[in-house]
Design a protein around this motif. Structure first.
Motif, PDB file in Angstrom:
ATOM      1  N   ASN A 125       0.857  -1.200   0.000  1.00 39.46           N
ATOM      2  CA  ASN A 125       0.000   0.000   0.000  1.00 39.46           C
ATOM      3  C   ASN A 125       0.888   1.242   0.000  1.00 39.46           C
ATOM      4  N   LEU A 126       1.516   1.495  -1.147  1.00 36.79           N
ATOM      5  CA  LEU A 126       2.485   2.592  -1.243  1.00 36.79           C
ATOM      6  C   LEU A 126       1.860   3.966  -1.073  1.00 36.79           C
ATOM      7  N   SER A 133      -0.080   4.957   1.136  1.00 46.10           N
ATOM      8  CA  SER A 133      -0.326   5.301   2.536  1.00 46.10           C
ATOM      9  C   SER A 133       0.988   5.404   3.295  1.00 46.10           C
ATOM     10  N   GLN A 134       1.025   6.287   4.282  1.00 39.59           N
ATOM     11  CA  GLN A 134       2.184   6.401   5.161  1.00 39.59           C
ATOM     12  C   GLN A 134       2.002   5.543   6.407  1.00 39.59           C
ATOM     13  N   HIS A 135       0.960   4.745   6.412  1.00 38.42           N
ATOM     14  CA  HIS A 135       0.678   3.883   7.549  1.00 38.42           C
ATOM     15  C   HIS A 135       0.811   2.418   7.147  1.00 38.42           C
ATOM     16  N   ILE A 136       1.499   1.639   7.971  1.00 37.47           N
ATOM     17  CA  ILE A 136       1.681   0.210   7.714  1.00 37.47           C
ATOM     18  C   ILE A 136       1.040  -0.582   8.846  1.00 37.47           C
ATOM     19  N   SER A 137       0.085  -1.436   8.514  1.00 38.72           N
ATOM     20  CA  SER A 137      -0.486  -2.368   9.498  1.00 38.72           C
ATOM     21  C   SER A 137       0.355  -3.638   9.488  1.00 38.72           C
ATOM     22  N   HIS A 138       0.906  -3.973  10.650  1.00 39.40           N
ATOM     23  CA  HIS A 138       1.832  -5.114  10.744  1.00 39.40           C
ATOM     24  C   HIS A 138       1.177  -6.233  11.544  1.00 39.40           C
ATOM     25  N   PRO A 139       0.763  -7.323  10.895  1.00 46.59           N
ATOM     26  CA  PRO A 139       0.059  -8.398  11.617  1.00 46.59           C
ATOM     27  C   PRO A 139       0.945  -9.170  12.581  1.00 46.59           C
ATOM     28  N   VAL A 169       9.333   4.770  11.249  1.00 50.52           N
ATOM     29  CA  VAL A 169      10.544   4.412  10.527  1.00 50.52           C
ATOM     30  C   VAL A 169      10.573   5.193   9.218  1.00 50.52           C
ATOM     31  N   THR A 170      11.749   5.681   8.833  1.00 46.14           N
ATOM     32  CA  THR A 170      11.869   6.384   7.556  1.00 46.14           C
ATOM     33  C   THR A 170      12.084   5.373   6.444  1.00 46.14           C
ATOM     34  N   THR A 171      11.729   5.764   5.237  1.00 48.56           N
ATOM     35  CA  THR A 171      11.962   4.863   4.106  1.00 48.56           C
ATOM     36  C   THR A 171      13.459   4.635   3.885  1.00 48.56           C
ATOM     37  N   ALA A 172      14.280   5.620   4.269  1.00 51.55           N
ATOM     38  CA  ALA A 172      15.735   5.438   4.149  1.00 51.55           C
ATOM     39  C   ALA A 172      16.211   4.303   5.043  1.00 51.55           C
ATOM     40  N   GLU A 173      15.671   4.244   6.264  1.00 55.51           N
ATOM     41  CA  GLU A 173      16.036   3.164   7.186  1.00 55.51           C
ATOM     42  C   GLU A 173      15.502   1.823   6.703  1.00 55.51           C
ATOM     43  N   LEU A 174      14.316   1.848   6.129  1.00 49.22           N
ATOM     44  CA  LEU A 174      13.681   0.607   5.693  1.00 49.22           C
ATOM     45  C   LEU A 174      14.392  -0.002   4.496  1.00 49.22           C
ATOM     46  N   TYR A 175      14.874   0.846   3.591  1.00 50.50           N
ATOM     47  CA  TYR A 175      15.455   0.352   2.333  1.00 50.50           C
ATOM     48  C   TYR A 175      16.972   0.540   2.277  1.00 50.50           C
ATOM     49  N   ASN A 176      17.635   0.403   3.440  1.00 47.00           N
ATOM     50  CA  ASN A 176      19.090   0.607   3.476  1.00 47.00           C
ATOM     51  C   ASN A 176      19.869  -0.690   3.316  1.00 47.00           C
ATOM     52  N   SER A 177      19.245  -1.717   2.758  1.00 42.52           N
ATOM     53  CA  SER A 177      19.902  -3.011   2.587  1.00 42.52           C
ATOM     54  C   SER A 177      19.678  -3.516   1.171  1.00 42.52           C
ATOM     55  N   PRO A 178      20.663  -4.219   0.606  1.00 42.32           N
ATOM     56  CA  PRO A 178      20.452  -4.819  -0.726  1.00 42.32           C
ATOM     57  C   PRO A 178      19.424  -5.949  -0.711  1.00 42.32           C
ATOM     58  N   CYS A 179      18.985  -6.365   0.464  1.00 35.36           N
ATOM     59  CA  CYS A 179      17.951  -7.410   0.549  1.00 35.36           C
ATOM     60  C   CYS A 179      16.565  -6.858   0.219  1.00 35.36           C
ATOM     61  N   VAL A 180      16.407  -5.540   0.259  1.00 42.89           N
ATOM     62  CA  VAL A 180      15.120  -4.920  -0.067  1.00 42.89           C
ATOM     63  C   VAL A 180      15.349  -3.860  -1.137  1.00 42.89           C
ATOM     64  N   HIS A 181      14.404  -3.729  -2.032  1.00 43.47           N
ATOM     65  CA  HIS A 181      14.545  -2.788  -3.141  1.00 43.47           C
ATOM     66  C   HIS A 181      13.497  -1.686  -2.999  1.00 43.47           C
ATOM     67  N   PRO A 238      10.973   1.201  -3.795  1.00 40.00           N
ATOM     68  CA  PRO A 238      10.157   1.589  -4.958  1.00 40.00           C
ATOM     69  C   PRO A 238      10.587   2.950  -5.484  1.00 40.00           C
ATOM     70  N   ASN A 239      10.414   3.146  -6.774  1.00 45.27           N
ATOM     71  CA  ASN A 239      10.859   4.400  -7.397  1.00 45.27           C
ATOM     72  C   ASN A 239      10.146   5.624  -6.837  1.00 45.27           C
ATOM     73  N   THR A 240       8.952   5.445  -6.333  1.00 49.12           N
ATOM     74  CA  THR A 240       8.146   6.586  -5.884  1.00 49.12           C
ATOM     75  C   THR A 240       8.457   7.011  -4.453  1.00 49.12           C
ATOM     76  N   SER A 241       9.268   6.238  -3.739  1.00 50.96           N
ATOM     77  CA  SER A 241       9.488   6.548  -2.321  1.00 50.96           C
ATOM     78  C   SER A 241      10.495   7.676  -2.148  1.00 50.96           C
ATOM     79  N   SER A 242      10.285   8.458  -1.106  1.00 51.58           N
ATOM     80  CA  SER A 242      11.206   9.525  -0.725  1.00 51.58           C
ATOM     81  C   SER A 242      11.982   9.071   0.495  1.00 51.58           C
ATOM     82  N   PRO A 243      13.328   9.181   0.500  1.00 50.76           N
ATOM     83  CA  PRO A 243      14.121   8.688   1.638  1.00 50.76           C
ATOM     84  C   PRO A 243      13.714   9.299   2.974  1.00 50.76           C
ATOM     85  N   ALA A 244      13.251  10.520   2.949  1.00 51.52           N
ATOM     86  CA  ALA A 244      12.922  11.207   4.199  1.00 51.52           C
ATOM     87  C   ALA A 244      11.500  10.922   4.677  1.00 51.52           C
TER      88      ALA A 244
END
Length: 495
Positions: free
Chosen positions: A262-263, A265-271, A281-293, A295-301
Protein backbone atom coordinates in the motif's frame (compact mmCIF):
# COMPACT_ATOMS: atom_id res chain seq x y z
CA UNK A 1 83.54 -57.88 70.08
CA UNK A 2 85.70 -58.55 67.01
CA UNK A 3 82.82 -60.43 65.43
CA UNK A 4 80.49 -57.49 66.02
CA UNK A 5 83.00 -55.02 64.68
CA UNK A 6 83.38 -57.11 61.55
CA UNK A 7 79.59 -57.09 61.11
CA UNK A 8 79.48 -53.31 61.39
CA UNK A 9 82.37 -52.96 58.99
CA UNK A 10 80.54 -55.24 56.54
CA UNK A 11 77.41 -53.10 56.69
CA UNK A 12 79.41 -49.94 56.13
CA UNK A 13 81.17 -51.53 53.18
CA UNK A 14 77.81 -52.57 51.75
CA UNK A 15 76.63 -49.00 52.13
CA UNK A 16 79.57 -47.75 50.06
CA UNK A 17 78.99 -50.38 47.39
CA UNK A 18 75.27 -49.56 47.12
CA UNK A 19 76.04 -45.85 46.87
CA UNK A 20 78.62 -46.37 44.12
CA UNK A 21 76.21 -48.58 42.12
CA UNK A 22 73.42 -46.02 42.48
CA UNK A 23 75.69 -43.20 41.32
CA UNK A 24 76.86 -45.20 38.31
CA UNK A 25 73.27 -46.02 37.30
CA UNK A 26 72.06 -42.47 37.72
CA UNK A 27 75.00 -40.85 35.91
CA UNK A 28 76.02 -43.37 33.24
CA UNK A 29 72.68 -44.94 32.23
CA UNK A 30 71.33 -42.01 30.21
CA UNK A 31 69.13 -42.61 27.16
CA UNK A 32 66.81 -40.68 24.86
CA UNK A 33 63.67 -39.46 26.63
CA UNK A 34 60.71 -38.09 24.65
CA UNK A 35 59.18 -34.85 25.85
CA UNK A 36 55.41 -34.27 25.60
CA UNK A 37 54.38 -32.22 22.54
CA UNK A 38 54.08 -28.47 22.95
CA UNK A 39 50.73 -26.71 23.02
CA UNK A 40 49.74 -24.77 19.90
CA UNK A 41 47.49 -21.71 19.88
CA UNK A 42 45.19 -20.14 17.30
CA UNK A 43 43.05 -16.98 17.21
CA UNK A 44 39.87 -16.59 15.16
CA UNK A 45 37.67 -13.50 14.93
CA UNK A 46 34.03 -14.20 14.12
CA UNK A 47 32.85 -10.98 12.48
CA UNK A 48 29.11 -11.44 12.26
CA UNK A 49 26.43 -9.09 11.01
CA UNK A 50 25.58 -7.72 14.47
CA UNK A 51 28.68 -8.34 16.60
CA UNK A 52 32.27 -9.63 16.60
CA UNK A 53 33.98 -12.06 18.98
CA UNK A 54 37.54 -13.37 19.29
CA UNK A 55 38.00 -17.05 20.09
CA UNK A 56 41.28 -18.33 21.51
CA UNK A 57 42.00 -22.02 20.85
CA UNK A 58 44.73 -24.48 21.78
CA UNK A 59 45.68 -28.04 20.80
CA UNK A 60 48.59 -30.47 21.38
CA UNK A 61 51.29 -30.44 18.74
CA UNK A 62 50.84 -34.15 18.00
CA UNK A 63 47.52 -34.70 16.23
CA UNK A 64 45.08 -37.60 15.90
CA UNK A 65 45.00 -39.02 12.36
CA UNK A 66 46.02 -35.65 10.97
CA UNK A 67 43.58 -33.42 12.90
CA UNK A 68 44.15 -31.54 16.14
CA UNK A 69 42.22 -32.06 19.37
CA UNK A 70 41.21 -28.42 19.73
CA UNK A 71 39.77 -26.79 22.84
CA UNK A 72 38.53 -23.27 23.47
CA UNK A 73 40.60 -21.30 25.98
CA UNK A 74 38.54 -18.13 26.06
CA UNK A 75 36.06 -16.03 24.08
CA UNK A 76 36.28 -12.25 24.06
CA UNK A 77 33.28 -10.18 22.94
CA UNK A 78 34.25 -7.13 20.91
CA UNK A 79 32.44 -3.96 21.98
CA UNK A 80 30.20 -2.29 19.44
CA UNK A 81 28.27 -3.49 16.40
CA UNK A 82 29.39 -5.79 13.58
CA UNK A 83 32.26 -4.59 11.39
CA UNK A 84 29.91 -3.93 8.46
CA UNK A 85 28.45 -1.09 10.54
CA UNK A 86 31.81 0.72 10.25
CA UNK A 87 31.42 1.30 6.49
CA UNK A 88 31.72 5.06 7.04
CA UNK A 89 34.31 4.74 9.83
CA UNK A 90 36.67 1.91 8.79
CA UNK A 91 39.35 2.92 11.32
CA UNK A 92 36.79 2.33 14.06
CA UNK A 93 36.44 -1.28 12.96
CA UNK A 94 40.15 -1.88 13.50
CA UNK A 95 40.24 -0.04 16.82
CA UNK A 96 37.32 -2.06 18.15
CA UNK A 97 39.37 -5.28 17.96
CA UNK A 98 42.31 -4.12 20.08
CA UNK A 99 40.97 -4.80 23.60
CA UNK A 100 40.37 -8.44 22.67
CA UNK A 101 43.77 -8.70 21.01
CA UNK A 102 45.34 -7.31 24.19
CA UNK A 103 43.53 -10.02 26.14
CA UNK A 104 44.84 -12.69 23.77
CA UNK A 105 48.41 -11.48 24.32
CA UNK A 106 47.92 -12.07 28.05
CA UNK A 107 46.90 -15.68 27.40
CA UNK A 108 49.20 -16.88 24.62
CA UNK A 109 52.80 -17.30 25.92
CA UNK A 110 55.07 -14.55 24.60
CA UNK A 111 57.48 -17.05 23.02
CA UNK A 112 54.64 -18.57 20.96
CA UNK A 113 52.79 -15.45 19.85
CA UNK A 114 54.66 -14.99 16.56
CA UNK A 115 53.77 -18.57 15.59
CA UNK A 116 50.09 -18.23 16.51
CA UNK A 117 47.90 -18.28 13.37
CA UNK A 118 45.32 -15.50 13.48
CA UNK A 119 42.32 -15.07 11.21
CA UNK A 120 39.29 -12.84 10.84
CA UNK A 121 36.32 -14.35 9.08
CA UNK A 122 33.38 -12.11 8.18
CA UNK A 123 29.98 -13.53 7.37
CA UNK A 124 26.71 -12.28 5.89
CA UNK A 125 26.93 -8.69 7.14
CA UNK A 126 30.05 -8.09 5.10
CA UNK A 127 28.66 -10.07 2.17
CA UNK A 128 25.85 -7.53 2.02
CA UNK A 129 28.21 -4.56 2.38
CA UNK A 130 30.35 -5.92 -0.45
CA UNK A 131 27.24 -6.04 -2.63
CA UNK A 132 26.29 -2.50 -1.64
CA UNK A 133 29.73 -0.90 -1.82
CA UNK A 134 32.80 -3.06 -2.43
CA UNK A 135 35.14 -0.08 -1.92
CA UNK A 136 33.87 0.49 1.61
CA UNK A 137 34.12 -3.23 2.35
CA UNK A 138 37.77 -3.21 1.21
CA UNK A 139 38.49 -0.19 3.40
CA UNK A 140 37.07 -1.94 6.46
CA UNK A 141 39.24 -4.98 5.80
CA UNK A 142 42.31 -2.78 5.26
CA UNK A 143 41.88 -1.10 8.64
CA UNK A 144 41.26 -4.42 10.34
CA UNK A 145 44.40 -5.90 8.79
CA UNK A 146 46.37 -2.83 9.89
CA UNK A 147 45.16 -3.15 13.49
CA UNK A 148 45.86 -6.88 13.77
CA UNK A 149 49.22 -6.40 12.03
CA UNK A 150 50.39 -4.28 15.00
CA UNK A 151 50.42 -7.39 17.19
CA UNK A 152 53.15 -10.09 17.22
CA UNK A 153 50.99 -12.86 15.73
CA UNK A 154 51.04 -14.88 12.53
CA UNK A 155 48.21 -12.97 10.82
CA UNK A 156 46.82 -15.03 7.94
CA UNK A 157 44.35 -12.43 6.68
CA UNK A 158 40.80 -11.08 6.98
CA UNK A 159 38.24 -12.22 4.46
CA UNK A 160 34.58 -12.95 3.85
CA UNK A 161 33.61 -16.58 4.37
CA UNK A 162 31.39 -18.12 1.76
CA UNK A 163 27.99 -19.26 2.94
CA UNK A 164 29.00 -22.88 2.38
CA UNK A 165 32.10 -22.42 4.55
CA UNK A 166 30.07 -20.86 7.34
CA UNK A 167 27.53 -23.68 7.28
CA UNK A 168 29.99 -26.55 7.01
CA UNK A 169 32.38 -25.22 9.67
CA UNK A 170 29.39 -24.88 12.00
CA UNK A 171 28.56 -28.52 11.24
CA UNK A 172 32.10 -29.55 12.23
CA UNK A 173 31.79 -27.61 15.50
CA UNK A 174 28.52 -29.28 16.46
CA UNK A 175 29.70 -32.80 15.71
CA UNK A 176 33.13 -32.36 17.29
CA UNK A 177 31.63 -31.09 20.54
CA UNK A 178 29.05 -33.89 20.59
CA UNK A 179 31.84 -36.46 20.02
CA UNK A 180 30.49 -37.94 16.80
CA UNK A 181 33.78 -37.27 14.96
CA UNK A 182 36.29 -38.38 17.60
CA UNK A 183 36.03 -39.60 21.18
CA UNK A 184 38.42 -40.52 23.98
CA UNK A 185 37.77 -44.23 24.44
CA UNK A 186 37.97 -46.58 27.41
CA UNK A 187 41.28 -47.70 25.96
CA UNK A 188 42.54 -44.18 26.78
CA UNK A 189 43.08 -43.10 23.22
CA UNK A 190 41.23 -40.99 20.66
CA UNK A 191 39.11 -43.05 18.30
CA UNK A 192 36.39 -42.62 15.69
CA UNK A 193 33.18 -43.58 17.53
CA UNK A 194 31.51 -46.65 16.05
CA UNK A 195 27.79 -46.78 15.19
CA UNK A 196 27.38 -43.05 15.86
CA UNK A 197 25.40 -40.90 13.44
CA UNK A 198 26.58 -37.37 12.76
CA UNK A 199 24.08 -34.55 13.34
CA UNK A 200 22.86 -31.91 10.92
CA UNK A 201 23.38 -28.21 11.71
CA UNK A 202 20.82 -25.40 11.41
CA UNK A 203 22.20 -21.88 11.85
CA UNK A 204 20.17 -18.66 11.86
CA UNK A 205 22.15 -15.44 11.90
CA UNK A 206 21.16 -11.84 11.37
CA UNK A 207 21.68 -11.76 7.60
CA UNK A 208 21.78 -15.42 6.49
CA UNK A 209 20.70 -18.91 7.44
CA UNK A 210 22.53 -22.19 6.80
CA UNK A 211 21.51 -25.85 6.63
CA UNK A 212 24.17 -28.59 6.59
CA UNK A 213 23.76 -32.36 6.93
CA UNK A 214 24.99 -35.70 5.65
CA UNK A 215 22.30 -36.90 3.22
CA UNK A 216 21.45 -40.50 2.53
CA UNK A 217 21.65 -39.96 -1.24
CA UNK A 218 24.19 -38.72 -3.75
CA UNK A 219 24.34 -34.92 -3.81
CA UNK A 220 23.20 -33.92 -7.29
CA UNK A 221 24.28 -30.27 -7.25
CA UNK A 222 28.03 -29.88 -6.70
CA UNK A 223 27.51 -26.25 -5.67
CA UNK A 224 25.86 -27.55 -2.50
CA UNK A 225 28.43 -30.24 -1.78
CA UNK A 226 31.47 -30.05 0.49
CA UNK A 227 33.90 -32.73 1.66
CA UNK A 228 36.16 -32.98 4.69
CA UNK A 229 38.67 -35.45 6.08
CA UNK A 230 38.67 -35.28 9.85
CA UNK A 231 40.49 -37.67 12.21
CA UNK A 232 41.07 -40.08 9.35
CA UNK A 233 37.41 -40.26 8.24
CA UNK A 234 35.92 -38.73 5.06
CA UNK A 235 32.63 -36.81 5.16
CA UNK A 236 30.51 -35.66 2.22
CA UNK A 237 27.95 -33.04 3.19
CA UNK A 238 25.07 -31.07 1.72
CA UNK A 239 25.25 -27.40 2.68
CA UNK A 240 23.61 -24.19 1.55
CA UNK A 241 23.43 -20.65 2.86
CA UNK A 242 20.54 -18.33 2.07
CA UNK A 243 21.71 -14.73 2.06
CA UNK A 244 19.08 -12.21 3.23
CA UNK A 245 17.19 -14.94 5.10
CA UNK A 246 18.77 -14.29 8.48
CA UNK A 247 16.24 -12.99 10.97
CA UNK A 248 17.22 -9.29 10.86
CA UNK A 249 17.10 -9.09 7.08
CA UNK A 250 13.97 -11.26 6.88
CA UNK A 251 12.12 -8.85 9.17
CA UNK A 252 13.30 -5.98 7.01
CA UNK A 253 12.03 -7.75 3.88
CA UNK A 254 8.72 -8.39 5.63
CA UNK A 255 8.21 -4.75 6.60
CA UNK A 256 9.18 -3.60 3.11
CA UNK A 257 6.69 -6.03 1.57
CA UNK A 258 3.93 -4.72 3.85
CA UNK A 259 4.81 -1.15 2.85
CA UNK A 260 4.79 -1.95 -0.85
CA UNK A 261 1.38 -3.51 -0.48
CA UNK A 262 0.00 0.00 0.00
CA UNK A 263 2.48 2.59 -1.24
CA UNK A 264 -0.06 5.39 -1.25
CA UNK A 265 -0.33 5.30 2.54
CA UNK A 266 2.18 6.40 5.16
CA UNK A 267 0.68 3.88 7.55
CA UNK A 268 1.68 0.21 7.71
CA UNK A 269 -0.49 -2.37 9.50
CA UNK A 270 1.83 -5.11 10.74
CA UNK A 271 0.06 -8.40 11.62
CA UNK A 272 3.19 -9.84 13.28
CA UNK A 273 3.62 -6.96 15.74
CA UNK A 274 1.50 -7.02 18.92
CA UNK A 275 -1.71 -5.06 19.05
CA UNK A 276 -1.10 -1.66 20.61
CA UNK A 277 2.53 -1.42 19.42
CA UNK A 278 3.53 1.52 17.23
CA UNK A 279 6.79 2.86 15.83
CA UNK A 280 8.00 5.30 13.19
CA UNK A 281 10.54 4.41 10.53
CA UNK A 282 11.87 6.38 7.56
CA UNK A 283 11.96 4.86 4.11
CA UNK A 284 15.74 5.44 4.15
CA UNK A 285 16.04 3.16 7.19
CA UNK A 286 13.68 0.61 5.69
CA UNK A 287 15.45 0.35 2.33
CA UNK A 288 19.09 0.61 3.48
CA UNK A 289 19.90 -3.01 2.59
CA UNK A 290 20.45 -4.82 -0.73
CA UNK A 291 17.95 -7.41 0.55
CA UNK A 292 15.12 -4.92 -0.07
CA UNK A 293 14.54 -2.79 -3.14
CA UNK A 294 13.08 0.67 -2.70
CA UNK A 295 10.16 1.59 -4.96
CA UNK A 296 10.86 4.40 -7.40
CA UNK A 297 8.15 6.59 -5.88
CA UNK A 298 9.49 6.55 -2.32
CA UNK A 299 11.21 9.52 -0.73
CA UNK A 300 14.12 8.69 1.64
CA UNK A 301 12.92 11.21 4.20
CA UNK A 302 9.34 9.93 4.28
CA UNK A 303 8.25 8.84 7.76
CA UNK A 304 6.15 5.69 7.95
CA UNK A 305 4.01 4.79 10.97
CA UNK A 306 3.98 1.06 11.75
CA UNK A 307 1.12 -0.27 13.89
CA UNK A 308 0.84 -3.82 15.19
CA UNK A 309 -2.41 -5.76 14.81
CA UNK A 310 -1.45 -9.04 16.52
CA UNK A 311 -2.90 -11.42 13.93
CA UNK A 312 -0.84 -14.66 13.73
CA UNK A 313 -2.84 -16.02 10.79
CA UNK A 314 -2.23 -12.93 8.66
CA UNK A 315 1.38 -12.87 9.88
CA UNK A 316 1.95 -16.41 8.63
CA UNK A 317 0.53 -15.54 5.21
CA UNK A 318 2.76 -12.44 4.96
CA UNK A 319 5.87 -14.38 6.01
CA UNK A 320 5.26 -17.14 3.43
CA UNK A 321 5.37 -14.50 0.68
CA UNK A 322 9.06 -13.90 1.47
CA UNK A 323 9.83 -17.33 -0.03
CA UNK A 324 9.36 -18.71 -3.51
CA UNK A 325 8.27 -22.33 -3.27
CA UNK A 326 7.23 -22.65 -6.90
CA UNK A 327 10.60 -22.42 -8.71
CA UNK A 328 11.89 -25.77 -9.93
CA UNK A 329 15.48 -26.72 -9.10
CA UNK A 330 15.75 -29.26 -11.92
CA UNK A 331 13.95 -32.30 -13.22
CA UNK A 332 13.39 -35.00 -10.61
CA UNK A 333 15.21 -32.97 -7.97
CA UNK A 334 13.86 -32.09 -4.53
CA UNK A 335 14.01 -28.39 -3.67
CA UNK A 336 14.32 -26.21 -0.64
CA UNK A 337 13.07 -22.80 -1.72
CA UNK A 338 13.94 -20.11 -4.26
CA UNK A 339 14.91 -22.82 -6.73
CA UNK A 340 17.71 -24.26 -4.57
CA UNK A 341 18.31 -28.02 -4.68
CA UNK A 342 18.10 -29.83 -1.33
CA UNK A 343 17.95 -33.58 -0.65
CA UNK A 344 15.43 -34.73 1.98
CA UNK A 345 16.47 -33.93 5.55
CA UNK A 346 17.89 -36.93 7.38
CA UNK A 347 18.90 -37.74 10.96
CA UNK A 348 19.08 -35.56 14.06
CA UNK A 349 19.64 -31.80 13.81
CA UNK A 350 21.12 -29.17 16.10
CA UNK A 351 19.44 -25.75 15.70
CA UNK A 352 21.46 -22.91 17.23
CA UNK A 353 22.02 -19.14 17.20
CA UNK A 354 18.76 -17.35 16.28
CA UNK A 355 16.79 -20.59 16.25
CA UNK A 356 17.71 -21.17 19.88
CA UNK A 357 17.36 -17.62 21.23
CA UNK A 358 13.80 -17.12 19.98
CA UNK A 359 12.57 -20.54 21.07
CA UNK A 360 14.35 -20.17 24.42
CA UNK A 361 12.49 -16.92 25.06
CA UNK A 362 9.22 -18.73 24.34
CA UNK A 363 10.25 -21.71 26.54
CA UNK A 364 10.14 -24.06 23.54
CA UNK A 365 13.57 -25.71 23.77
CA UNK A 366 12.48 -28.83 25.69
CA UNK A 367 11.45 -31.04 22.79
CA UNK A 368 7.78 -29.99 22.94
CA UNK A 369 5.41 -31.51 20.41
CA UNK A 370 4.78 -29.63 17.20
CA UNK A 371 1.19 -28.96 18.23
CA UNK A 372 2.31 -27.44 21.55
CA UNK A 373 4.85 -25.25 19.76
CA UNK A 374 2.26 -23.90 17.33
CA UNK A 375 -0.25 -23.21 20.13
CA UNK A 376 2.39 -21.40 22.20
CA UNK A 377 3.45 -19.20 19.27
CA UNK A 378 -0.14 -18.35 18.36
CA UNK A 379 -1.01 -17.46 21.96
CA UNK A 380 2.04 -15.22 22.26
CA UNK A 381 1.25 -13.45 18.98
CA UNK A 382 -2.23 -12.56 20.24
CA UNK A 383 -1.02 -10.87 23.42
CA UNK A 384 -1.33 -7.08 23.55
CA UNK A 385 1.73 -4.85 23.70
CA UNK A 386 0.92 -3.38 27.12
CA UNK A 387 0.62 -6.87 28.60
CA UNK A 388 3.94 -7.99 27.06
CA UNK A 389 5.80 -4.94 28.36
CA UNK A 390 4.46 -5.58 31.86
CA UNK A 391 5.40 -9.27 31.71
CA UNK A 392 8.86 -8.85 30.08
CA UNK A 393 10.15 -5.38 31.08
CA UNK A 394 13.79 -6.36 30.46
CA UNK A 395 13.11 -7.49 26.88
CA UNK A 396 11.45 -4.33 25.61
CA UNK A 397 14.01 -3.63 22.87
CA UNK A 398 13.22 -6.72 20.77
CA UNK A 399 9.95 -7.74 22.38
CA UNK A 400 7.79 -6.67 19.44
CA UNK A 401 9.74 -8.95 17.03
CA UNK A 402 9.45 -12.33 18.79
CA UNK A 403 6.12 -13.24 17.19
CA UNK A 404 7.32 -12.52 13.66
CA UNK A 405 10.65 -14.34 14.20
CA UNK A 406 8.91 -17.39 15.69
CA UNK A 407 6.51 -17.64 12.75
CA UNK A 408 9.40 -17.03 10.37
CA UNK A 409 11.36 -19.92 11.97
CA UNK A 410 8.43 -22.31 11.64
CA UNK A 411 7.90 -21.29 8.02
CA UNK A 412 11.59 -21.69 7.24
CA UNK A 413 11.84 -25.12 8.88
CA UNK A 414 8.64 -26.60 7.46
CA UNK A 415 8.01 -24.91 4.14
CA UNK A 416 11.63 -24.03 3.41
CA UNK A 417 13.75 -26.91 4.70
CA UNK A 418 10.90 -29.43 4.44
CA UNK A 419 10.73 -30.78 7.97
CA UNK A 420 7.33 -32.25 8.83
CA UNK A 421 5.37 -33.58 11.81
CA UNK A 422 7.45 -36.79 11.71
CA UNK A 423 10.90 -35.17 11.53
CA UNK A 424 10.12 -32.26 13.88
CA UNK A 425 11.21 -34.30 16.91
CA UNK A 426 14.66 -34.72 15.36
CA UNK A 427 15.46 -31.01 15.93
CA UNK A 428 17.19 -29.96 19.16
CA UNK A 429 17.30 -26.24 19.93
CA UNK A 430 20.55 -25.51 21.77
CA UNK A 431 22.90 -22.61 22.41
CA UNK A 432 25.83 -24.75 23.50
CA UNK A 433 27.26 -28.21 23.17
CA UNK A 434 29.63 -29.54 25.83
CA UNK A 435 29.46 -26.12 27.55
CA UNK A 436 30.87 -24.40 24.46
CA UNK A 437 29.09 -21.84 22.29
CA UNK A 438 28.33 -23.14 18.81
CA UNK A 439 29.53 -21.31 15.71
CA UNK A 440 31.79 -21.71 12.71
CA UNK A 441 35.11 -20.71 14.35
CA UNK A 442 35.89 -23.97 16.18
CA UNK A 443 35.14 -25.99 13.04
CA UNK A 444 37.37 -23.64 11.06
CA UNK A 445 40.22 -24.13 13.54
CA UNK A 446 39.82 -27.92 13.48
CA UNK A 447 39.94 -28.00 9.70
CA UNK A 448 42.92 -25.63 9.73
CA UNK A 449 44.94 -28.05 11.88
CA UNK A 450 44.81 -30.50 8.97
CA UNK A 451 47.20 -28.18 7.12
CA UNK A 452 49.79 -28.05 9.91
CA UNK A 453 52.43 -30.81 10.00
CA UNK A 454 52.24 -33.02 13.07
CA UNK A 455 54.88 -31.94 15.53
CA UNK A 456 57.70 -34.49 15.79
CA UNK A 457 58.29 -35.85 19.28
CA UNK A 458 61.24 -33.95 20.71
CA UNK A 459 63.88 -36.04 22.47
CA UNK A 460 66.60 -35.08 24.92
CA UNK A 461 69.28 -36.98 26.82
CA UNK A 462 67.83 -38.09 30.14
CA UNK A 463 66.98 -40.97 32.41
CA UNK A 464 64.45 -43.61 31.51
CA UNK A 465 61.88 -43.87 34.28
CA UNK A 466 62.75 -47.51 35.11
CA UNK A 467 66.47 -46.82 35.50
CA UNK A 468 65.85 -43.72 37.53
CA UNK A 469 63.54 -45.66 39.83
CA UNK A 470 66.26 -48.31 40.24
CA UNK A 471 68.87 -45.72 41.10
CA UNK A 472 66.60 -44.16 43.71
CA UNK A 473 65.95 -47.60 45.20
CA UNK A 474 69.69 -48.32 45.55
CA UNK A 475 70.29 -44.98 47.22
CA UNK A 476 67.46 -45.58 49.68
CA UNK A 477 68.84 -49.06 50.52
CA UNK A 478 72.31 -47.65 51.00
CA UNK A 479 71.04 -45.00 53.39
CA UNK A 480 69.03 -47.57 55.37
CA UNK A 481 72.03 -49.90 55.62
CA UNK A 482 74.25 -47.07 56.85
CA UNK A 483 71.72 -46.07 59.50
CA UNK A 484 71.39 -49.63 60.72
CA UNK A 485 75.18 -49.96 60.95
CA UNK A 486 75.50 -46.72 62.88
CA UNK A 487 72.72 -47.70 65.32
CA UNK A 488 74.31 -51.11 65.98
CA UNK A 489 77.72 -49.58 66.57
CA UNK A 490 76.30 -47.13 69.08
CA UNK A 491 74.36 -49.97 70.79
CA UNK A 492 77.44 -52.16 71.16
CA UNK A 493 79.53 -49.31 72.53
CA UNK A 494 77.10 -48.94 75.42
CA UNK A 495 77.49 -52.60 76.36
Amino acid sequence: MDYKAKAVAGLLAATCVFSIIALILSVVQVKNVFLPPSTKYGLVFDAGSTHTALYIYQWPGDKENGTGIVSQVEACAVSGPGISSYADDPAGAGASLKPCLDRAMEIVPAEQQRDTPTYLGATAGMRLLREQNSTKADQVFAEISKAIGEYPVDFRGARILTGNEEGSFGWITVNYLLETLVKFSFAEKWEHPQDTEVLGALDLGGASTQITFQPGVTIEDKNTSVSFRLYGTNYSLYTHSYLCYGQTQALKMLLAALHQGNLSSQHISHPCYPSGYQENVTTAELYNSPCVHAPNTSSPAQVLTVTGTGDPGACSIAVRKLFNFNISCGANRTCGFNGVYQPPVRGQFFAFAGFYYTFHFLNLTSQQSLNDVKLTVQAFCKRRWAELVETFPQQKGNLHTYCSVAIYILTLLFDGYKFDEHTWSSIQFRRQAANTDIGWTLGFMLNFTNTIPTEALEHVKGHQPSLWAGAVSFIVLAIVAGLVAAILQCFWKTK
